[in-house]
Design an enzyme around this catalytic site. Structure first.
Site, PDB file in Angstrom:
ATOM      1  N   HIS A   1     115.410 -69.698 -43.431  1.00 44.41           N
ATOM      2  CA  HIS A   1     116.845 -69.815 -43.133  1.00 44.41           C
ATOM      3  C   HIS A   1     117.064 -70.763 -41.964  1.00 44.41           C
ATOM      4  O   HIS A   1     116.236 -70.846 -41.050  1.00 44.41           O
ATOM      5  CB  HIS A   1     117.496 -68.448 -42.903  1.00 44.41           C
ATOM      6  CG  HIS A   1     116.940 -67.640 -41.774  1.00 44.41           C
ATOM      7  ND1 HIS A   1     117.303 -67.836 -40.460  1.00 44.41           N
ATOM      8  CD2 HIS A   1     116.060 -66.606 -41.752  1.00 44.41           C
ATOM      9  CE1 HIS A   1     116.682 -66.961 -39.694  1.00 44.41           C
ATOM     10  NE2 HIS A   1     115.907 -66.211 -40.444  1.00 44.41           N
TER      11      HIS A   1
ATOM     12  N   ASP B   1     119.867 -70.752 -39.993  1.00 47.76           N
ATOM     13  CA  ASP B   1     120.702 -70.193 -38.917  1.00 47.76           C
ATOM     14  C   ASP B   1     119.875 -69.401 -37.907  1.00 47.76           C
ATOM     15  O   ASP B   1     118.776 -68.925 -38.212  1.00 47.76           O
ATOM     16  CB  ASP B   1     121.812 -69.307 -39.507  1.00 47.76           C
ATOM     17  CG  ASP B   1     121.275 -68.190 -40.405  1.00 47.76           C
ATOM     18  OD1 ASP B   1     120.290 -68.421 -41.136  1.00 47.76           O
ATOM     19  OD2 ASP B   1     121.826 -67.070 -40.348  1.00 47.76           O
TER      20      ASP B   1
ATOM     21  N   ASP C   1     112.035 -67.267 -35.194  1.00 49.80           N
ATOM     22  CA  ASP C   1     112.915 -66.778 -36.274  1.00 49.80           C
ATOM     23  C   ASP C   1     113.955 -67.827 -36.615  1.00 49.80           C
ATOM     24  O   ASP C   1     115.035 -67.808 -36.054  1.00 49.80           O
ATOM     25  CB  ASP C   1     113.555 -65.463 -35.828  1.00 49.80           C
ATOM     26  CG  ASP C   1     114.396 -64.824 -36.904  1.00 49.80           C
ATOM     27  OD1 ASP C   1     114.318 -65.256 -38.065  1.00 49.80           O
ATOM     28  OD2 ASP C   1     115.138 -63.893 -36.573  1.00 49.80           O
TER      29      ASP C   1
ATOM     30  N   GLU D   1     121.309 -66.132 -43.172  1.00 50.36           N
ATOM     31  CA  GLU D   1     120.436 -64.952 -43.296  1.00 50.36           C
ATOM     32  C   GLU D   1     120.750 -63.929 -42.216  1.00 50.36           C
ATOM     33  O   GLU D   1     120.728 -62.728 -42.455  1.00 50.36           O
ATOM     34  CB  GLU D   1     118.956 -65.370 -43.199  1.00 50.36           C
ATOM     35  CG  GLU D   1     117.976 -64.260 -43.584  1.00 50.36           C
ATOM     36  CD  GLU D   1     117.614 -63.300 -42.451  1.00 50.36           C
ATOM     37  OE1 GLU D   1     117.114 -62.201 -42.741  1.00 50.36           O
ATOM     38  OE2 GLU D   1     117.857 -63.619 -41.267  1.00 50.36           O
ATOM     39  N   GLU D   2     121.041 -64.440 -41.030  1.00 53.66           N
ATOM     40  CA  GLU D   2     121.228 -63.546 -39.886  1.00 53.66           C
ATOM     41  C   GLU D   2     122.507 -62.712 -39.976  1.00 53.66           C
ATOM     42  O   GLU D   2     122.696 -61.772 -39.200  1.00 53.66           O
ATOM     43  CB  GLU D   2     121.216 -64.346 -38.572  1.00 53.66           C
ATOM     44  CG  GLU D   2     119.886 -65.047 -38.283  1.00 53.66           C
ATOM     45  CD  GLU D   2     118.736 -64.091 -37.975  1.00 53.66           C
ATOM     46  OE1 GLU D   2     118.936 -62.875 -38.021  1.00 53.66           O
ATOM     47  OE2 GLU D   2     117.627 -64.586 -37.710  1.00 53.66           O
TER      48      GLU D   2
ATOM     49  N   HIS E   1     115.033 -62.711 -31.912  1.00 60.25           N
ATOM     50  CA  HIS E   1     116.377 -62.359 -31.409  1.00 60.25           C
ATOM     51  C   HIS E   1     116.385 -62.076 -29.903  1.00 60.25           C
ATOM     52  O   HIS E   1     117.380 -61.577 -29.379  1.00 60.25           O
ATOM     53  CB  HIS E   1     116.973 -61.137 -32.152  1.00 60.25           C
ATOM     54  CG  HIS E   1     117.150 -61.351 -33.624  1.00 60.25           C
ATOM     55  ND1 HIS E   1     117.976 -60.578 -34.400  1.00 60.25           N
ATOM     56  CD2 HIS E   1     116.613 -62.265 -34.467  1.00 60.25           C
ATOM     57  CE1 HIS E   1     117.925 -61.007 -35.665  1.00 60.25           C
ATOM     58  NE2 HIS E   1     117.096 -62.027 -35.712  1.00 60.25           N
TER      59      HIS E   1
HETATM   60 ZN    ZN Z   1     114.843 -64.571 -39.640  1.00 60.54          ZN
END
Ligand code: ZN
Length: 365
Positions: A77, A79, A110, A144-145, A337
């Protein structure tokens, strides 16, 4: 410092990291432009599917020698989650490399790193003159997030996706502090909220009436707590959190407990996500066997569990396609995150090495 500045793969990665594709209201234009440029450099066709306006899905395709075989999907992803700049040692969208070799930026774990592992693996194999049997699609999806509703969810259900003829996919997992054992996931927990209703005899507080709602509730709670204690026990013995409380068993047991608790006890789901079959990790899955074999040949191993959270892989698994979540990021603090998300340049390079071998193995089955 020397080679970092001259390493083109690291420069491409840093360029991708500097695109602030951060929530909320992500504008994906810059990501699309960057990825189209990568495809052009690789001399590979690129298609941008825009099933939802403003939510592009970029697919770069490397045609295999036997294109009739089901293809390999390498998904990531574009984003990233929001940042609190004040808690960062270095600005989160500068991709600065610290003295000790860490690239600091949102997305280093991520999962822009993994997206680049996919592309760099293709780049290296192509440069070495390798031709793979199966077609490889490298996809980059939005949102995705925030649940992937307008990203992989709609894409996986589309005609365009079906036309890719995907037989096996890789997606994100999680970094690990281990230097040898890569973390992978072959399924995800399903989020369910349930409601248990206990009805009983109402009556005056001075009396001891039989069949009260409280007694039934007590029974139910006792069952829940005992189940929970059992899971805690397993956790204490080292079980991975993703593997605890198996959904089907819980569902059956809860219904049984309600019946046992007495009459007028009902159970209903407030949220009931459809169960998604996990991807098999045994001899029956030749892609898994090939992945594991390639990893072991390099002197590493894979620990594969059920993911405690959710990823876009569930939408692909829903289509009946086996997917392994596989982020080969070893020897790293887990900072998904988190503030100061970072990856060491050597870990990044190692990730490309691993992905290259894995891709070669799964695409040559
Ligand atoms: Zn991710």
């Amino acid at each position: 410092m020397d080679s970092w500045e001259n390493d083109e793969a690291i420069q491409r990665f840093r360029e991708y990291l500097r695109i602030p594709s951060v929530h909320p209201d992500v504008n994906y234009d810059e990501c699309v432009e960057f990825l189209k440029r990568q495809a052009n450099e690789l001399q590979l066709p690129v298609v941008v599917h825009e099933i939802m306006p403003g939510k592009p899905v970029v697919v770069i395709t490397w045609k295999g020698m036997e294109p009739q075989l089901p293809a390999i999907l390498l998904n990531s992803h574009m984003d990233v989650v929001p940042v609190y700049k004040e808690f960062w040692t270095h600005p989160p969208f500068e991709a600065k490399i610290s003295e000790d070799g860490y690239i600091y930026a949102r997305g280093t774990q991520d999962m822009k790193s993994v997206g680049m592992f996919h592309l760099e693996a293709v780049r290296r194999l192509k440069a070495a003159g390798v031709r793979l049997k199966r077609t490889v699609h490298v996809s980059f999806v939005p949102d995705e997030e925030i649940g992937g509703e307008h990203g992989m969810k709609v894409f996986a259900q589309s005609e365009q996706f079906r036309a890719l003829n995907v037989g096996f996919g890789l997606d994100e997992s999680c970094p690990t502090t281990s230097t040898k054992v890569i973390r992978a996931f072959n399924g995800e927990k399903t989020n369910r909220q349930s409601k248990v209703t206990c009805r009983g005899n109402p009556g005056h507080g001075s009396l001891l009436l039989p069949n009260t709602a409280g007694e039934k509730l007590h029974y139910i709670l006792d069952k829940f707590m005992k189940c929970r204690a059992g899971e805690m026990e397993k956790q204490a013995q080292g079980a991975y959190v993703g593997d605890l409380v198996t959904i089907n068993l819980t569902q059956i047991e809860i219904r049984k407990w309600c019946t046992e608790a007495g009459e007028d006890v009902t159970f209903e789901y407030i949220r009931h996500n459809a169960p998604v079959k996990i991807t098999k990790i045994d001899e029956s899955n030749q892609f898994w066997t090939a992945l594991l074999c390639a990893v072991k040949e390099m002197g590493y191993d894979v620990l594969c569990n059920v993911c405690p959270g959710t990823t876009d892989a569930r939408f692909v698994r829903q289509q009946g396609i086996p997917v392994i979540n596989f982020s080969p990021i070893l020897n790293s603090p887990v900072l998904l995150h988190a503030h100061d998300e970072r990856i060491h340049v050597d870990v990044f390079r190692q990730g490309i090495d691993i992905m290259e071998k894995v891709l070669e193995a799964v695409a040559n089955i």
